[in-house]
Design a protein around this motif. Sequence first.
Motif, PDB file in Angstrom:
ATOM      1  N   PRO A   4      40.152  40.548  40.817  1.00  0.00           N
ATOM      2  CA  PRO A   4      41.053  41.550  41.400  1.00  0.00           C
ATOM      3  C   PRO A   4      40.423  42.942  41.500  1.00  0.00           C
ATOM      4  N   ASN A   5      39.671  43.333  40.481  1.00  0.00           N
ATOM      5  CA  ASN A   5      39.036  44.655  40.509  1.00  0.00           C
ATOM      6  C   ASN A   5      37.923  44.713  41.560  1.00  0.00           C
ATOM      7  N   LYS A   6      37.202  43.616  41.723  1.00  0.00           N
ATOM      8  CA  LYS A   6      36.177  43.565  42.781  1.00  0.00           C
ATOM      9  C   LYS A   6      36.824  43.696  44.157  1.00  0.00           C
ATOM     10  N   LEU A   7      37.956  43.015  44.356  1.00  0.00           N
ATOM     11  CA  LEU A   7      38.662  43.109  45.639  1.00  0.00           C
ATOM     12  C   LEU A   7      39.146  44.534  45.901  1.00  0.00           C
ATOM     13  N   THR A   8      39.573  45.214  44.856  1.00  0.00           N
ATOM     14  CA  THR A   8      40.004  46.607  44.998  1.00  0.00           C
ATOM     15  C   THR A   8      38.839  47.480  45.465  1.00  0.00           C
ATOM     16  N   ARG A  11      37.986  46.846  49.044  1.00  0.00           N
ATOM     17  CA  ARG A  11      38.931  47.501  49.960  1.00  0.00           C
ATOM     18  C   ARG A  11      38.527  48.952  50.220  1.00  0.00           C
ATOM     19  N   THR A  43      43.230  41.891  51.233  1.00  0.00           N
ATOM     20  CA  THR A  43      42.638  42.052  49.899  1.00  0.00           C
ATOM     21  C   THR A  43      43.626  42.738  48.954  1.00  0.00           C
ATOM     22  N   ASP A  44      44.462  43.620  49.504  1.00  0.00           N
ATOM     23  CA  ASP A  44      45.486  44.272  48.685  1.00  0.00           C
ATOM     24  C   ASP A  44      46.466  43.235  48.147  1.00  0.00           C
ATOM     25  N   ASP A  47      44.392  40.889  45.541  1.00  0.00           N
ATOM     26  CA  ASP A  47      44.061  41.404  44.208  1.00  0.00           C
ATOM     27  C   ASP A  47      45.301  41.451  43.317  1.00  0.00           C
ATOM     28  N   ALA A  51      45.680  39.118  39.999  1.00  0.00           N
ATOM     29  CA  ALA A  51      45.910  39.828  38.732  1.00  0.00           C
ATOM     30  C   ALA A  51      47.149  39.287  38.016  1.00  0.00           C
ATOM     31  N   GLY A  61      42.396  48.271  37.015  1.00  0.00           N
ATOM     32  CA  GLY A  61      43.162  47.837  38.175  1.00  0.00           C
ATOM     33  C   GLY A  61      44.432  48.636  38.377  1.00  0.00           C
ATOM     34  N   ASP A  65      43.819  50.283  41.960  1.00  0.00           N
ATOM     35  CA  ASP A  65      44.511  49.614  43.071  1.00  0.00           C
ATOM     36  C   ASP A  65      45.295  50.608  43.921  1.00  0.00           C
TER      37      ASP A  65
END
Length: 192
Positions: A4-8, A11, A43-44, A47, A51, A61, A65
């Motif tokens: 999730p943090n990588k996706l943030t 983004r 991605t929002d 993530d 999470a 996050g 986020d």
Amino acid sequence: MNLPNKLTLIRIAMTFVLMAFLFQPGVAAKITAFVIFLLACFTDFLDGWFARTKNQITDFGKIMDPVADKVLVLGIFISFVQLQLVPAWMVIIIIIREMLVTGLRLAVVRRGDVIAAEKAGKHKTVSQMVTIFFILLFIILRESAVRFSFWSDEFQLRYQNMVILLMSVAVILTLYSGISFLWQNRKLIRSL
């Protein structure tokens, strides 16, 4: 660093790539910017889903986020001002609200408290995303106007009026959600 943090972080990076494509000439660049916007929105969703379902909620996050969301929205709106698609004063109101609320949230998080998102804030976010979606479509249609016979000065004026209407709704909801946030959390904010 979890998924999730990588996706943030992805983004945030996507925002700057999207902005670069917005300023490139040609319909292909505008379509690419539109696709990147849709992927950033996805991605929002992802993530947050990862999470919650994988129990991977982190302090990073919780902070990053909403910051990534603000970077996306504000970066695009600032680009729209530069492209002379929306009035600067409308975007300034959105920037002030977002910076104020995000700053207060971060100050509260540092103390160990969390301010949950309110319905008004969610409506504001939806209105902003819908507005961005329609403006990006407008840019694509305008760039490809030579291929379509429906494009005319009248069509462009109608679409521009719709963009201003959507921006007005987004600004009103942004102001309302900001005032609601300050009112609902006044005791917590006073204690900062």
